[in-house]
Each structure stands twice: as C-alpha cells, then as structure tokens.
Scaffold this motif. Sequence first.
Motif, mmCIF file in Angstrom:
data_model
loop_
_atom_site.group_PDB
_atom_site.id
_atom_site.type_symbol
_atom_site.label_atom_id
_atom_site.label_comp_id
_atom_site.label_asym_id
_atom_site.label_seq_id
_atom_site.Cartn_x
_atom_site.Cartn_y
_atom_site.Cartn_z
ATOM 1 N N TRP A 6 0.678 3.489 -10.814
ATOM 2 C CA TRP A 6 -0.395 4.451 -10.613
ATOM 3 C C TRP A 6 -0.976 4.236 -9.223
ATOM 4 O O TRP A 6 -1.199 3.104 -8.802
ATOM 5 C CB TRP A 6 -1.507 4.250 -11.639
ATOM 6 N N LEU A 7 -1.226 5.332 -8.521
ATOM 7 C CA LEU A 7 -1.908 5.296 -7.230
ATOM 8 C C LEU A 7 -3.224 6.051 -7.353
ATOM 9 O O LEU A 7 -3.374 6.935 -8.201
ATOM 10 C CB LEU A 7 -1.059 5.941 -6.136
ATOM 11 N N VAL A 8 -4.146 5.693 -6.482
ATOM 12 C CA VAL A 8 -5.449 6.340 -6.427
ATOM 13 C C VAL A 8 -5.553 7.037 -5.082
ATOM 14 O O VAL A 8 -5.325 6.422 -4.037
ATOM 15 C CB VAL A 8 -6.582 5.295 -6.582
ATOM 16 N N GLY A 9 -5.895 8.316 -5.111
ATOM 17 C CA GLY A 9 -6.107 9.067 -3.882
ATOM 18 C C GLY A 9 -7.586 9.339 -3.696
ATOM 19 O O GLY A 9 -8.289 9.686 -4.649
ATOM 20 N N GLN A 10 -8.050 9.151 -2.460
ATOM 21 C CA GLN A 10 -9.450 9.444 -2.160
ATOM 22 C C GLN A 10 -9.644 9.610 -0.667
ATOM 23 O O GLN A 10 -8.858 9.113 0.140
ATOM 24 C CB GLN A 10 -10.367 8.355 -2.696
ATOM 25 N N TYR A 11 -10.698 10.333 -0.323
ATOM 26 C CA TYR A 11 -11.037 10.493 1.078
ATOM 27 C C TYR A 11 -11.831 9.271 1.501
ATOM 28 O O TYR A 11 -12.841 8.936 0.898
ATOM 29 C CB TYR A 11 -11.863 11.768 1.296
ATOM 30 N N ARG A 12 -11.345 8.586 2.538
ATOM 31 C CA ARG A 12 -12.002 7.378 3.024
ATOM 32 C C ARG A 12 -12.878 7.709 4.228
ATOM 33 O O ARG A 12 -12.388 8.110 5.281
ATOM 34 C CB ARG A 12 -10.966 6.304 3.395
ATOM 35 N N TYR A 13 -14.166 7.541 4.042
ATOM 36 C CA TYR A 13 -15.146 7.873 5.072
ATOM 37 C C TYR A 13 -14.882 7.125 6.380
ATOM 38 O O TYR A 13 -14.954 7.696 7.457
ATOM 39 C CB TYR A 13 -16.558 7.551 4.549
ATOM 40 N N THR A 14 -14.575 5.837 6.293
ATOM 41 C CA THR A 14 -14.444 5.009 7.499
ATOM 42 C C THR A 14 -13.297 5.434 8.403
ATOM 43 O O THR A 14 -13.385 5.281 9.617
ATOM 44 C CB THR A 14 -14.271 3.529 7.139
ATOM 45 N N ILE A 15 -12.224 5.941 7.832
ATOM 46 C CA ILE A 15 -11.086 6.367 8.661
ATOM 47 C C ILE A 15 -11.006 7.885 8.786
ATOM 48 O O ILE A 15 -10.106 8.401 9.441
ATOM 49 C CB ILE A 15 -9.747 5.798 8.140
ATOM 50 N N ASP A 16 -11.919 8.595 8.130
ATOM 51 C CA ASP A 16 -11.980 10.059 8.172
ATOM 52 C C ASP A 16 -10.624 10.671 7.806
ATOM 53 O O ASP A 16 -10.102 11.542 8.496
ATOM 54 C CB ASP A 16 -12.442 10.545 9.559
ATOM 55 N N ALA A 17 -10.064 10.172 6.689
ATOM 56 C CA ALA A 17 -8.753 10.651 6.255
ATOM 57 C C ALA A 17 -8.587 10.412 4.759
ATOM 58 O O ALA A 17 -9.230 9.527 4.179
ATOM 59 C CB ALA A 17 -7.645 9.926 7.013
ATOM 60 N N TYR A 18 -7.690 11.198 4.164
ATOM 61 C CA TYR A 18 -7.330 11.002 2.760
ATOM 62 C C TYR A 18 -6.357 9.835 2.681
ATOM 63 O O TYR A 18 -5.503 9.662 3.551
ATOM 64 C CB TYR A 18 -6.688 12.273 2.191
ATOM 65 N N SER A 19 -6.475 9.027 1.622
ATOM 66 C CA SER A 19 -5.674 7.814 1.514
ATOM 67 C C SER A 19 -5.142 7.638 0.097
ATOM 68 O O SER A 19 -5.888 7.774 -0.878
ATOM 69 C CB SER A 19 -6.557 6.611 1.883
ATOM 70 N N TRP A 20 -3.836 7.347 -0.003
ATOM 71 C CA TRP A 20 -3.240 6.935 -1.281
ATOM 72 C C TRP A 20 -3.177 5.422 -1.278
ATOM 73 O O TRP A 20 -2.720 4.810 -0.311
ATOM 74 C CB TRP A 20 -1.841 7.528 -1.446
ATOM 75 N N GLU A 21 -3.642 4.809 -2.381
ATOM 76 C CA GLU A 21 -3.764 3.358 -2.465
ATOM 77 C C GLU A 21 -3.464 2.896 -3.881
ATOM 78 O O GLU A 21 -3.518 3.693 -4.815
ATOM 79 C CB GLU A 21 -5.208 2.932 -2.134
ATOM 80 N N ILE A 22 -3.202 1.601 -4.028
ATOM 81 C CA ILE A 22 -3.168 1.033 -5.366
ATOM 82 C C ILE A 22 -4.606 1.015 -5.886
ATOM 83 O O ILE A 22 -5.553 1.063 -5.094
ATOM 84 C CB ILE A 22 -2.531 -0.374 -5.368
ATOM 85 N N PRO A 23 -4.813 0.964 -7.197
ATOM 86 C CA PRO A 23 -6.181 0.823 -7.697
ATOM 87 C C PRO A 23 -6.811 -0.448 -7.113
ATOM 88 O O PRO A 23 -6.163 -1.497 -7.076
ATOM 89 C CB PRO A 23 -5.996 0.707 -9.216
ATOM 90 N N MET A 24 -8.028 -0.316 -6.632
ATOM 91 C CA MET A 24 -8.680 -1.484 -6.035
ATOM 92 C C MET A 24 -10.180 -1.316 -5.997
ATOM 93 O O MET A 24 -10.704 -0.220 -6.171
ATOM 94 C CB MET A 24 -8.132 -1.765 -4.641
ATOM 95 N N GLY A 25 -10.833 -2.430 -5.760
ATOM 96 C CA GLY A 25 -12.279 -2.427 -5.650
ATOM 97 C C GLY A 25 -12.736 -3.776 -5.165
ATOM 98 O O GLY A 25 -11.945 -4.558 -4.640
#
Length: 179
Positions: free
Chosen positions: A58-77
């Motif tokens: 499973w991947l998590v997609g979200q817009y990352r404010y710090t890089i001003d771009a959409y990012s696909w990532e492993i689940p993380m926190g």
Amino acid sequence: MENPWTTKSIKEVYDNPWISVSHREVITPNQTEGIYGKVHFKNKAIGIIPLDQDGNTWLVGQYRYTIDAYSWEIPMGGGLIENDILDVAKRELQEETGLTAFKWTQLMKLHTSNSVTDEVGYVFLAEMLEEGESNFDPTEKLVIRKLPLIKAISMVMEGEITDAISIAGLLKVAKLLNI
C-alpha cells in the motif's frame, strides 16, 4: 572516532512542537572559524511497508507542503523520541491504511539528512495483514493505493517515488526478497 568539531556557542532561533532550529558558532575540523545551522527533530520518523500474501503493498499519496508537490510514499508518520517505535508503526499503519499487521520486522534505521538535521527514521515490514477502517489525522488528505510490490519498486526506479525513507525501505525489501 573522536569529534573533530568544537562548538563555541549555540543560539536557538526557532522552536515549534515538531522542530527547533539553532545557529552555532564552531571551529571546523580544519581549525577555522565557522557557522552551522542545525534542525533538531522532536519526533522519530517511522515508515511501514505493508506486504500481503499475494505480494501487494500500500502507498499513501498526499500533497506535501514543504516540497510543493504531490508525493507517493509508504505509510509513515512520527512519534515522540521517547515513544516505542513499533507502537508508533502499528498506530500509523492503522491510521493511514486501516491495516493491522500480526508480523513485524524492523528493516532499518537511517538518518534522513545528516548534513543539517538529526532526524532518525526507522522502516518496518508489516506482514500477516488484516484490513479495517483507516483513521486519518484531521490535517491529512490522503489517497491510499494498493498495488503489487514490484510496481512500487518500479515507481522508485522511474523516479515517481522521491521520498528518501520510502525509497530506502522499498529497495531494502526488494533486495531481501530478490526482486
């Protein structure tokens, strides 16, 4: 090895619940005067690679404010420095994907950018999965994607996944599984 740096002074220039930033006057390993900026993280970064019996992840997609771009990532926190990293991993996996894992393997410990920060990250492999309901943090707008692990590895190799913790974890799993 002995530390070749000498710290002359430290001045905190910024602080919030997640990070602090300090300006440091130093003597460099060459014995010259210098400065250093350090970002101190108050949390540990925790990434999880869920893997089911059919070879899906499973991947998590979200817009990352710090890089001003959409990012696909492993689940993380993140979890406070004093919190148990496995407990944090279990919580993050459930919150972001709704998954509960009954087998956990710590894959690695890494420093995310050791030139300017002291952030430490950990990556786990989560197996023997049970699906349930996710519980997103109110500040997150996430897209969850289930896909073959081999496709996630391909996304790393094609530059579609650029997050350092995700790349390191996925490539470690690929190596361990001979993918």
